[in-house]
Enzyme design. Structure first.
Site, PDB file in Angstrom:
ATOM      1  N   HIS A  65       0.808  -1.222   0.000  1.00 31.29           N
ATOM      2  CA  HIS A  65       0.000   0.000   0.000  1.00 31.29           C
ATOM      3  C   HIS A  65       0.845   1.278   0.000  1.00 31.29           C
ATOM      4  CE1 HIS A  65      -3.208  -2.447   2.423  1.00 31.29           C
ATOM      5  NE2 HIS A  65      -3.123  -2.830   1.165  1.00 31.29           N
ATOM      6  N   TYR A 135       1.499   1.783  13.849  1.00 29.99           N
ATOM      7  CA  TYR A 135       2.375   2.604  13.012  1.00 29.99           C
ATOM      8  C   TYR A 135       1.978   4.068  13.049  1.00 29.99           C
ATOM      9  CZ  TYR A 135      -1.196   1.177   9.543  1.00 29.99           C
ATOM     10  OH  TYR A 135      -2.363   0.892   8.891  1.00 29.99           O
TER      11      TYR A 135
HETATM   12  C1  LIG Z   1      -5.378   2.846   6.475  1.00 34.17           C
HETATM   13  C2  LIG Z   1      -6.785   3.319   6.947  1.00 34.17           C
HETATM   14  C3  LIG Z   1      -7.909   2.565   6.705  1.00 34.17           C
HETATM   15  N1  LIG Z   1      -9.114   2.994   7.099  1.00 34.17           N
HETATM   16  C4  LIG Z   1     -10.309   2.158   6.869  1.00 34.17           C
HETATM   17  C5  LIG Z   1     -10.541   1.731   5.444  1.00 34.17           C
HETATM   18  C6  LIG Z   1     -11.166   0.371   5.581  1.00 34.17           C
HETATM   19  O1  LIG Z   1     -12.579   0.483   5.757  1.00 34.17           O
HETATM   20  C7  LIG Z   1     -10.585  -0.185   6.873  1.00 34.17           C
HETATM   21  C8  LIG Z   1      -9.444  -1.174   6.626  1.00 34.17           C
HETATM   22  O2  LIG Z   1      -8.532  -0.582   5.735  1.00 34.17           O
HETATM   23  P1  LIG Z   1      -7.484  -1.448   4.925  1.00 34.17           P
HETATM   24  O3  LIG Z   1      -8.135  -2.681   4.426  1.00 34.17           O
HETATM   25  O4  LIG Z   1      -6.830  -0.555   3.909  1.00 34.17           O
HETATM   26  O5  LIG Z   1      -6.461  -1.824   6.086  1.00 34.17           O
HETATM   27  P2  LIG Z   1      -4.979  -2.391   5.921  1.00 34.17           P
HETATM   28  O6  LIG Z   1      -4.960  -3.383   4.812  1.00 34.17           O
HETATM   29  O7  LIG Z   1      -4.500  -2.826   7.232  1.00 34.17           O
HETATM   30  O8  LIG Z   1      -4.197  -1.078   5.444  1.00 34.17           O
HETATM   31  C9  LIG Z   1      -2.923  -0.791   5.946  1.00 34.17           C
HETATM   32  O9  LIG Z   1      -2.012  -1.734   5.399  1.00 34.17           O
HETATM   33  C10 LIG Z   1      -0.633  -1.511   5.697  1.00 34.17           C
HETATM   34  C11 LIG Z   1       0.161  -2.546   4.948  1.00 34.17           C
HETATM   35  C12 LIG Z   1      -0.214  -0.120   5.442  1.00 34.17           C
HETATM   36  O10 LIG Z   1       0.854   0.182   4.915  1.00 34.17           O
HETATM   37  C13 LIG Z   1      -1.147   0.934   5.944  1.00 34.17           C
HETATM   38  O11 LIG Z   1      -0.771   2.226   5.517  1.00 34.17           O
HETATM   39  C14 LIG Z   1      -2.560   0.652   5.546  1.00 34.17           C
HETATM   40  O12 LIG Z   1      -2.691   0.814   4.133  1.00 34.17           O
HETATM   41  O13 LIG Z   1     -10.104   0.952   7.606  1.00 34.17           O
HETATM   42  C15 LIG Z   1      -9.261   4.187   7.778  1.00 34.17           C
HETATM   43  O14 LIG Z   1     -10.399   4.604   8.159  1.00 34.17           O
HETATM   44  N2  LIG Z   1      -8.165   4.953   8.038  1.00 34.17           N
HETATM   45  C16 LIG Z   1      -6.923   4.567   7.642  1.00 34.17           C
HETATM   46  O15 LIG Z   1      -5.894   5.285   7.896  1.00 34.17           O
END
Ligand SMILES: Cc1cn([C@H]2C[C@H](O)[C@@H](COP(=O)(O)OP(=O)(O)O[C@H]3O[C@@H](C)C(=O)[C@@H](O)[C@H]3O)O2)c(=O)[nH]c1=O
Length: 193
Positions: A65, A135
């Site tokens: 990501h 993080y």
């Molecule tokens: C990253 C993030 C997600 N969300 C929401 C979006 C979604 O509905 C839910 C879960 O998001 P994700 O599936 O993208 O979660 P995840 O796959 O854990 O995303 C994370 O992965 C790692 C590897 C990173 O590097 C991070 O920056 C972030 O992208 O949370 C937020 O509200 N705020 C945030 O900052």
């Protein structure tokens, strides 16, 4: 004595930070973040979000990501329970290490922190059940700037240590890099490349 030790990696601007914990009969005390000690890593950046994730099944992957400029972000990643293999890919336009990856094992035990600047795609594989990461992020969440690379892209040559036990639908569909992929200009964040 500094409580945090900054270690360079072969990819410019990417650092591993080691934590020098005080250990005694009660357990441990450690400083995990210090704006002053990390000045060389942070530059003018400030922490805007602190995020947490728990990954239930060992072998699960989250990634790769990033947020596109102008909402690109530095991430300071720690594992606070269990173990993960944390992996980044250089996607900085013009970087001599463009598309090279680098990985480090982070665990609650080793207390290492991975300092991942703008212009890197980031992901990890959990090496134990119920691994938790926390993080620190230098930009606010910007869903419209979110993007990703496919964790299994043969062009990236990432060797994940375990069979993939779980992955989100979104992460299974990120694009593969092709000849037109030139990465992102991150020069606005200071001298990165
Ligand atoms: C990253 C993030 C997600 N969300 C929401 C979006 C979604 O509905 C839910 C879960 O998001 P994700 O599936 O993208 O979660 P995840 O796959 O854990 O995303 C994370 O992965 C790692 C590897 C990173 O590097 C991070 O920056 C972030 O992208 O949370 C937020 O509200 N705020 C945030 O900052």
């Amino acid at each position: 004595m500094g409580k945090l030790t900054i270690i360079e990696t072969p990819l410019k601007g990417l650092y591993i930070v080691e934590t020098n914990a005080f250990i005694d009969h009660r357990g441990a005390f450690a400083r995990w973040f210090c704006e002053e000690e990390l000045a060389a890593v942070l530059g003018k950046r400030h922490i805007k979000n602190v995020n947490f994730s728990r990954t239930v099944k060992k072998g699960s992957i989250r990634g790769m990501h990033f947020q596109k400029p102008p909402h690109a972000e530095m991430k300071l990643v720690r594992c606070i329970r269990g173990r993960i293999l944390d992996v980044v890919v250089d996607i900085r336009a013009g970087s001599p290490t463009f598309l090279q990856h680098y990985s480090v094992e982070l665990s609650a035990e080793n207390m290492k922190m991975f300092a991942v600047p703008e212009g890197f795609a980031h992901g990890f594989q959990s090496l134990e059940d119920d691994s938790e990461i926390m993080y620190l992020v230098t930009e606010f969440y910007s869903p419209e700037s979110e993007a990703g690379l496919r964790f299994s892209d043969p062009a990236l040559k990432i060797e994940w240590p375990l069979p993939v036990m779980d992955i989100s639908e979104k992460d299974g569909k990120h694009p593969l890099v092709n000849d037109n992929f030139v990465g992102f200009d991150v020069s606005m964040y200071g001298e990165q490349v």
